[in-house]
Design an enzyme around this catalytic site. Structure first.
Site, PDB file in Angstrom:
ATOM      1  N   TYR A 167       0.818  -1.217   0.000  1.00 38.17           N
ATOM      2  CA  TYR A 167       0.000   0.000   0.000  1.00 38.17           C
ATOM      3  C   TYR A 167       0.856   1.273   0.000  1.00 38.17           C
ATOM      4  CZ  TYR A 167      -4.226  -2.636  -0.008  1.00 38.17           C
ATOM      5  OH  TYR A 167      -5.237  -3.478  -0.415  1.00 38.17           O
TER       6      TYR A 167
ATOM      7  N   ARG B 133       1.410   1.737  -3.635  1.00 34.69           N
ATOM      8  CA  ARG B 133       0.191   2.207  -4.301  1.00 34.69           C
ATOM      9  C   ARG B 133      -0.065   3.675  -3.951  1.00 34.69           C
ATOM     10  NH1 ARG B 133      -3.836  -1.842  -4.129  1.00 34.69           N
ATOM     11  NH2 ARG B 133      -5.218  -0.287  -5.032  1.00 34.69           N
TER      12      ARG B 133
ATOM     13  N   GLN C   3     -15.473   2.136  -6.373  1.00 34.85           N
ATOM     14  CA  GLN C   3     -14.747   1.034  -5.720  1.00 34.85           C
ATOM     15  C   GLN C   3     -13.275   1.416  -5.576  1.00 34.85           C
ATOM     16  OE1 GLN C   3     -16.056  -3.012  -7.522  1.00 34.85           O
ATOM     17  NE2 GLN C   3     -16.613  -1.487  -9.029  1.00 34.85           N
ATOM     18  N   ASN C   4     -12.890   2.527  -6.194  1.00 38.07           N
ATOM     19  CA  ASN C   4     -11.470   2.893  -6.231  1.00 38.07           C
ATOM     20  C   ASN C   4     -11.043   3.556  -4.922  1.00 38.07           C
ATOM     21  OD1 ASN C   4     -11.647   1.991  -8.818  1.00 38.07           O
ATOM     22  ND2 ASN C   4     -11.685   4.026  -9.756  1.00 38.07           N
TER      23      ASN C   4
ATOM     24  N   HIS D  98     -14.863   1.001  -1.051  1.00 38.64           N
ATOM     25  CA  HIS D  98     -13.728   0.148  -0.669  1.00 38.64           C
ATOM     26  C   HIS D  98     -12.637   0.940   0.053  1.00 38.64           C
ATOM     27  CE1 HIS D  98     -14.859  -3.079  -3.917  1.00 38.64           C
ATOM     28  NE2 HIS D  98     -15.628  -3.128  -2.861  1.00 38.64           N
TER      29      HIS D  98
ATOM     30  N   CYS E 218      -7.069   2.914  12.732  1.00 37.33           N
ATOM     31  CA  CYS E 218      -6.401   2.357  13.909  1.00 37.33           C
ATOM     32  C   CYS E 218      -7.251   1.196  14.436  1.00 37.33           C
ATOM     33  CB  CYS E 218      -6.233   3.425  14.989  1.00 37.33           C
ATOM     34  SG  CYS E 218      -5.549   2.737  16.530  1.00 37.33           S
TER      35      CYS E 218
ATOM     36  N   THR F  61     -15.493  -1.252 -14.601  1.00 41.02           N
ATOM     37  CA  THR F  61     -15.384  -2.316 -13.595  1.00 41.02           C
ATOM     38  C   THR F  61     -15.705  -3.653 -14.244  1.00 41.02           C
ATOM     39  OG1 THR F  61     -16.192  -3.144 -11.464  1.00 41.02           O
ATOM     40  CG2 THR F  61     -17.735  -1.797 -12.723  1.00 41.02           C
TER      41      THR F  61
ATOM     42  N   ALA G  95     -12.436   4.851 -21.217  1.00 42.19           N
ATOM     43  CA  ALA G  95     -13.280   5.721 -20.395  1.00 42.19           C
ATOM     44  C   ALA G  95     -13.161   7.189 -20.801  1.00 42.19           C
ATOM     45  CB  ALA G  95     -12.912   5.547 -18.920  1.00 42.19           C
TER      46      ALA G  95
HETATM   47  C1  BJW Z   1     -11.258   0.125 -18.788  1.00 39.10           C
HETATM   48  C2  BJW Z   1     -10.104   0.761 -19.165  1.00 39.10           C
HETATM   49  C3  BJW Z   1     -10.249   2.013 -19.741  1.00 39.10           C
HETATM   50  C4  BJW Z   1      -9.507  -1.097 -18.359  1.00 39.10           C
HETATM   51  N1  BJW Z   1     -11.460   2.529 -19.889  1.00 39.10           N
HETATM   52  N2  BJW Z   1     -12.460   0.641 -18.947  1.00 39.10           N
HETATM   53  C5  BJW Z   1     -18.708 -15.913  -3.941  1.00 39.10           C
HETATM   54  C6  BJW Z   1     -19.801 -15.332  -4.554  1.00 39.10           C
HETATM   55  C7  BJW Z   1     -20.120 -14.015  -4.321  1.00 39.10           C
HETATM   56  C8  BJW Z   1     -19.360 -13.242  -3.487  1.00 39.10           C
HETATM   57  C9  BJW Z   1     -18.289 -13.806  -2.877  1.00 39.10           C
HETATM   58  C10 BJW Z   1     -17.965 -15.123  -3.095  1.00 39.10           C
HETATM   59  N3  BJW Z   1     -16.854 -15.412  -2.386  1.00 39.10           N
HETATM   60  C11 BJW Z   1     -16.463 -14.300  -1.743  1.00 39.10           C
HETATM   61  C12 BJW Z   1     -17.341 -13.327  -2.022  1.00 39.10           C
HETATM   62  C13 BJW Z   1     -17.296 -11.945  -1.548  1.00 39.10           C
HETATM   63  C14 BJW Z   1     -16.142 -11.143  -2.121  1.00 39.10           C
HETATM   64  C15 BJW Z   1     -16.130 -11.300  -3.631  1.00 39.10           C
HETATM   65  O1  BJW Z   1     -16.817 -10.631  -4.358  1.00 39.10           O
HETATM   66  N4  BJW Z   1     -15.306 -12.180  -4.157  1.00 39.10           N
HETATM   67  C16 BJW Z   1     -15.290 -12.434  -5.600  1.00 39.10           C
HETATM   68  C17 BJW Z   1     -13.862 -12.417  -6.085  1.00 39.10           C
HETATM   69  C18 BJW Z   1     -16.068 -13.675  -5.898  1.00 39.10           C
HETATM   70  N5  BJW Z   1     -16.400  -9.773  -1.755  1.00 39.10           N
HETATM   71  C19 BJW Z   1     -16.039  -9.293  -0.572  1.00 39.10           C
HETATM   72  O2  BJW Z   1     -15.416  -9.952   0.240  1.00 39.10           O
HETATM   73  C20 BJW Z   1     -16.480  -7.895  -0.272  1.00 39.10           C
HETATM   74  N6  BJW Z   1     -17.141  -7.846   0.957  1.00 39.10           N
HETATM   75  C21 BJW Z   1     -18.300  -8.478   1.181  1.00 39.10           C
HETATM   76  O3  BJW Z   1     -18.835  -9.191   0.348  1.00 39.10           O
HETATM   77  O4  BJW Z   1     -18.827  -8.217   2.412  1.00 39.10           O
HETATM   78  C22 BJW Z   1     -19.948  -8.965   2.826  1.00 39.10           C
HETATM   79  C23 BJW Z   1     -19.480  -9.965   3.809  1.00 39.10           C
HETATM   80  C24 BJW Z   1     -18.544  -9.645   4.757  1.00 39.10           C
HETATM   81  C25 BJW Z   1     -18.125 -10.581   5.669  1.00 39.10           C
HETATM   82  C26 BJW Z   1     -18.652 -11.862   5.601  1.00 39.10           C
HETATM   83  C27 BJW Z   1     -19.583 -12.187   4.638  1.00 39.10           C
HETATM   84  C28 BJW Z   1     -20.005 -11.232   3.747  1.00 39.10           C
HETATM   85  C29 BJW Z   1     -15.284  -6.968  -0.159  1.00 39.10           C
HETATM   86  C30 BJW Z   1     -14.593  -6.812  -1.465  1.00 39.10           C
HETATM   87  C31 BJW Z   1     -13.359  -5.942  -1.279  1.00 39.10           C
HETATM   88  C32 BJW Z   1     -12.590  -5.756  -2.564  1.00 39.10           C
HETATM   89  N7  BJW Z   1     -11.363  -5.121  -2.283  1.00 39.10           N
HETATM   90  C33 BJW Z   1     -10.498  -4.739  -3.393  1.00 39.10           C
HETATM   91  C34 BJW Z   1      -9.204  -4.164  -2.797  1.00 39.10           C
HETATM   92  C35 BJW Z   1      -9.478  -2.761  -2.211  1.00 39.10           C
HETATM   93  C36 BJW Z   1      -8.227  -2.074  -1.759  1.00 39.10           C
HETATM   94  C37 BJW Z   1      -7.205  -1.919  -2.849  1.00 39.10           C
HETATM   95  O5  BJW Z   1      -7.416  -1.186  -3.822  1.00 39.10           O
HETATM   96  O6  BJW Z   1      -6.171  -2.564  -2.719  1.00 39.10           O
HETATM   97  O7  BJW Z   1     -11.155  -3.766  -4.198  1.00 39.10           O
HETATM   98  S1  BJW Z   1     -10.159  -6.055  -4.545  1.00 39.10           S
HETATM   99  C38 BJW Z   1     -10.215  -5.052  -5.981  1.00 39.10           C
HETATM  100  O8  BJW Z   1     -11.343  -5.440  -6.797  1.00 39.10           O
HETATM  101  C39 BJW Z   1     -10.517  -3.632  -5.482  1.00 39.10           C
HETATM  102  C40 BJW Z   1     -11.492  -3.159  -6.521  1.00 39.10           C
HETATM  103  O9  BJW Z   1     -12.245  -2.078  -6.011  1.00 39.10           O
HETATM  104  C41 BJW Z   1     -12.307  -4.390  -6.808  1.00 39.10           C
HETATM  105  C42 BJW Z   1     -13.055  -4.343  -8.125  1.00 39.10           C
HETATM  106  O10 BJW Z   1     -12.171  -4.307  -9.197  1.00 39.10           O
HETATM  107  P1  BJW Z   1     -12.531  -3.444 -10.493  1.00 39.10           P
HETATM  108  O11 BJW Z   1     -12.600  -2.031 -10.149  1.00 39.10           O
HETATM  109  O12 BJW Z   1     -13.732  -4.021 -11.152  1.00 39.10           O
HETATM  110  O13 BJW Z   1     -11.211  -3.667 -11.379  1.00 39.10           O
HETATM  111  P2  BJW Z   1     -10.894  -4.826 -12.437  1.00 39.10           P
HETATM  112  O14 BJW Z   1      -9.440  -4.790 -12.678  1.00 39.10           O
HETATM  113  O15 BJW Z   1     -11.486  -6.102 -12.034  1.00 39.10           O
HETATM  114  O16 BJW Z   1     -11.678  -4.365 -13.760  1.00 39.10           O
HETATM  115  C43 BJW Z   1     -11.289  -3.221 -14.486  1.00 39.10           C
HETATM  116  C44 BJW Z   1     -12.234  -3.059 -15.672  1.00 39.10           C
HETATM  117  O17 BJW Z   1     -11.883  -1.858 -16.337  1.00 39.10           O
HETATM  118  C45 BJW Z   1     -12.104  -4.196 -16.703  1.00 39.10           C
HETATM  119  O18 BJW Z   1     -13.397  -4.626 -17.106  1.00 39.10           O
HETATM  120  C46 BJW Z   1     -11.396  -3.523 -17.911  1.00 39.10           C
HETATM  121  O19 BJW Z   1     -11.843  -4.005 -19.166  1.00 39.10           O
HETATM  122  C47 BJW Z   1     -11.818  -2.093 -17.721  1.00 39.10           C
HETATM  123  N8  BJW Z   1     -10.866  -1.127 -18.273  1.00 39.10           N
HETATM  124  N9  BJW Z   1      -9.011  -0.076 -18.893  1.00 39.10           N
HETATM  125  C48 BJW Z   1     -12.541   1.775 -19.505  1.00 39.10           C
HETATM  126  N10 BJW Z   1      -9.155   2.722 -20.176  1.00 39.10           N
END
Ligand code: BJW
Length: 234
Positions: A54, A57, A89-90, A107, A115, A175, A218
């Site tokens: 981090y 980042r 989500q960013n 997020h 803390c 996303t 975008a």
């Molecule tokens: C362009 C472009 C350009 C490129 N122009 N476009 C099974 C089923 C359902 C859910 C779950 C499951 N098992 C586990 C879960 C839950 C889990 C989850 O979803 N897991 C999946 C992987 C299945 N989720 C969680 O745990 C969340 N919490 C939760 O559910 O709480 C409820 C709960 C809590 C406790 C117990 C039980 C339930 C929390 C999720 C936290 C995600 N954290 C991160 C890190 C954040 C910090 C950091 O930045 O380091 O968040 S992971 C990462 O992914 C980050 C992002 O915000 C997130 C989403 O990613 P994003 O933004 O979509 O990026 P990409 O790279 O995936 O996509 C980019 C897109 O842009 C692509 O499509 C490209 O094509 C496009 N692109 N260039 C336009 N120029």
């Protein structure tokens, strides 16, 4: 003309500013194991590694600027008479630096620390380490980035759910639709009767749930969408 707009953004909106996405072939998860740096278990096992990740980042974000897509959304918020909510989500601060105000970082944020001893959040722009002390309670060794890891509850979900239930336009930008609960927002908005639009480089995982789509960088598709919406009267 919509009366209530919810916009969801992901890493793709910041890609052209120079911030890596996660799941693209050159994305962060191609070289870093998310279980080691983006889960509470990873932090417990190796906090120094997570802090280093981090810190890198956070340093990177300081060198980049908002792009035309961030600016277009700020303009939409300013000029559109509809009720408006931008959910990102960013963890970067490019939306607020572009002028967005009605904004939820579901997020968390790079420029905040949490803390785990006293629960206080504080602004944090420098390096973070095991030796960092909390500005509020002065405890050392309990600071973590204020970001939401897998298995943790995203922020302000009640407010987001209320906005989704009342919106008549939902727009998902940059996303992949892999991570829940954000990936489920399009279906919730649809159930509420909203028109759903995807603006992304390519069709996302949830592409079939959108009524309309414009696929491209975008910085092109978002300003075009905002221009058309405002020209149509909001
Ligand atoms: C362009 C472009 C350009 C490129 N122009 N476009 C099974 C089923 C359902 C859910 C779950 C499951 N098992 C586990 C879960 C839950 C889990 C989850 O979803 N897991 C999946 C992987 C299945 N989720 C969680 O745990 C969340 N919490 C939760 O559910 O709480 C409820 C709960 C809590 C406790 C117990 C039980 C339930 C929390 C999720 C936290 C995600 N954290 C991160 C890190 C954040 C910090 C950091 O930045 O380091 O968040 S992971 C990462 O992914 C980050 C992002 O915000 C997130 C989403 O990613 P994003 O933004 O979509 O990026 P990409 O790279 O995936 O996509 C980019 C897109 O842009 C692509 O499509 C490209 O094509 C496009 N692109 N260039 C336009 N120029």
């Amino acid at each position: 003309m919509p009366s209530s707009i919810v916009i969801l953004t992901g890493a793709g909106i910041s890609a052209e500013s120079g911030i890596s996405t996660f799941r693209d072939p050159d994305g962060i998860w191609a070289t870093v194991d998310y279980r080691e740096v983006a889960t509470p278990e990873g932090f417990a096992a190796n906090p120094a590694k997570v802090h280093a990740f981090y810190n890198w980042r956070r340093r990177n974000v300081l060198t980049v600027e908002p792009n035309a897509a961030h600016r277009a959304l700020a303009r939409l918020e300013r000029e559109c008479p509809a009720t408006f909510l931008l959910v990102t989500q960013n963890v970067d601060s490019l939306h607020e630096r572009a002028g967005s105000q009605k904004l939820i970082h579901m997020h968390g944020q790079h420029d905040q620390a949490l803390c785990t001893a006293c629960g206080m959040r504080s602004a944090w722009n420098g390096e973070m380490s095991l030796a960092s002390t909390c500005p509020s309670c002065a405890a050392a060794g309990h600071m973590r980035p204020d970001v939401v890891w897998f298995g943790e509850m995203p922020y302000q979900m009640d407010r987001i759910q209320r906005a989704l239930a009342g919106c008549d336009l939902f727009v998902s930008i940059g996303t992949s639709g892999n991570v829940y609960p954000a990936a489920g927002f399009v279906r919730q908005a649809r159930q509420a009767g909203a028109r759903t639009v995807e603006l992304n480089l390519e069709p996302s995982e949830g592409a079939r749930h959108f009524d309309d789509a414009d696929h491209g960088p975008a910085t092109q598709v978002v300003p075009r969408f905002v221009d058309r919406l405002l020209a149509a009267g909001g």
